[in-house]
Design an enzyme around this catalytic site. Sequence first.
Site, PDB file in Angstrom:
ATOM      1  N   GLU A 174       0.178 -25.188  29.113  1.00 16.85           N
ATOM      2  CA  GLU A 174       1.109 -24.089  28.804  1.00 16.85           C
ATOM      3  C   GLU A 174       0.942 -23.473  27.412  1.00 16.85           C
ATOM      4  O   GLU A 174       1.079 -24.018  26.340  1.00 16.85           O
ATOM      5  CB  GLU A 174       2.492 -24.969  28.465  1.00 16.85           C
ATOM      6  CG  GLU A 174       3.795 -24.238  28.125  1.00 16.85           C
ATOM      7  CD  GLU A 174       5.089 -25.037  27.784  1.00 16.85           C
ATOM      8  OE1 GLU A 174       5.716 -24.798  26.755  1.00 16.85           O
ATOM      9  OE2 GLU A 174       5.155 -26.145  28.305  1.00 16.85           O
TER      10      GLU A 174
ATOM     11  N   THR B 242       7.357 -20.962  25.172  1.00 17.79           N
ATOM     12  CA  THR B 242       7.954 -20.514  23.782  1.00 17.79           C
ATOM     13  C   THR B 242       8.238 -18.932  24.259  1.00 17.79           C
ATOM     14  O   THR B 242       8.167 -18.019  23.462  1.00 17.79           O
ATOM     15  CB  THR B 242       7.086 -20.734  22.564  1.00 17.79           C
ATOM     16  OG1 THR B 242       6.464 -21.825  22.396  1.00 17.79           O
ATOM     17  CG2 THR B 242       8.144 -20.179  21.431  1.00 17.79           C
TER      18      THR B 242
ATOM     19  N   LYS C 242      14.215 -27.881  31.111  1.00 18.87           N
ATOM     20  CA  LYS C 242      13.240 -28.749  30.142  1.00 18.87           C
ATOM     21  C   LYS C 242      14.274 -29.531  29.046  1.00 18.87           C
ATOM     22  O   LYS C 242      14.951 -28.699  28.367  1.00 18.87           O
ATOM     23  CB  LYS C 242      12.563 -27.452  29.305  1.00 18.87           C
ATOM     24  CG  LYS C 242      11.732 -27.972  28.144  1.00 18.87           C
ATOM     25  CD  LYS C 242      11.047 -27.056  27.546  1.00 18.87           C
ATOM     26  CE  LYS C 242      10.518 -27.342  26.291  1.00 18.87           C
ATOM     27  NZ  LYS C 242       9.672 -26.248  25.690  1.00 18.87           N
TER      28      LYS C 242
END
Length: 212
Positions: free
Chosen positions: A41, A70, A130
Amino acid sequence: MSDRLDRARSTGVLAVLRAPSPEAALEASEAIIRGGVTGIEVTFSTPDAPAVIRELVARHGDAAYIGAGTVTTTEQATAAADAGAEFLVSPGTLPALTRTMLDTGRVVMTGAMTPTEVMGAIELGVDVVKIFPASLGGPSYLGALRGPFPDATLMPTGGVTPDNLADWFRAGALAVGAGGDLANGASIANADWADLEQRAARFAAALAASRG
């Protein structure tokens, strides 16, 4: 489990990568993949994250599961998808941003912590909720969320280590996001790629053990 999530489930561990430069991000990613963790990621905390994603996809193709983290703006979501990211991760769940992420057709993972936030993410139709920062509640909190949300697909991020990896999966995680214990910031800053490879090997071994 939908086919759409098979890649995330089989990969198991996503390394949450924050690097000071694109070059460091690529070196760190290669070390982590060599160690056996193939989920990367690339966060937008990393300069020129889309270029890093594009290069990793070109190098590894289907042998690695490459996405963006992000993601906090619609522009980032679009740029990451255009670069070939297979999944998009945001630390929170903002309706307009989430809709843009979903419109890309990529697997969408957005952040939540409280039951109300989990409900909001589910209502918007995200693929994975998440749970962040998961370190606040630990595996027992993830397990508690399974009560009211038995069908929700959850991915804890924060506080995941090789020692507690199996606990997260027993609590019902689809996959886990691992930051400092895997994509260690000091190791990246010091270009200690051997340390990153060893960290990844420990996670890979713990994942294999958790699956028996």
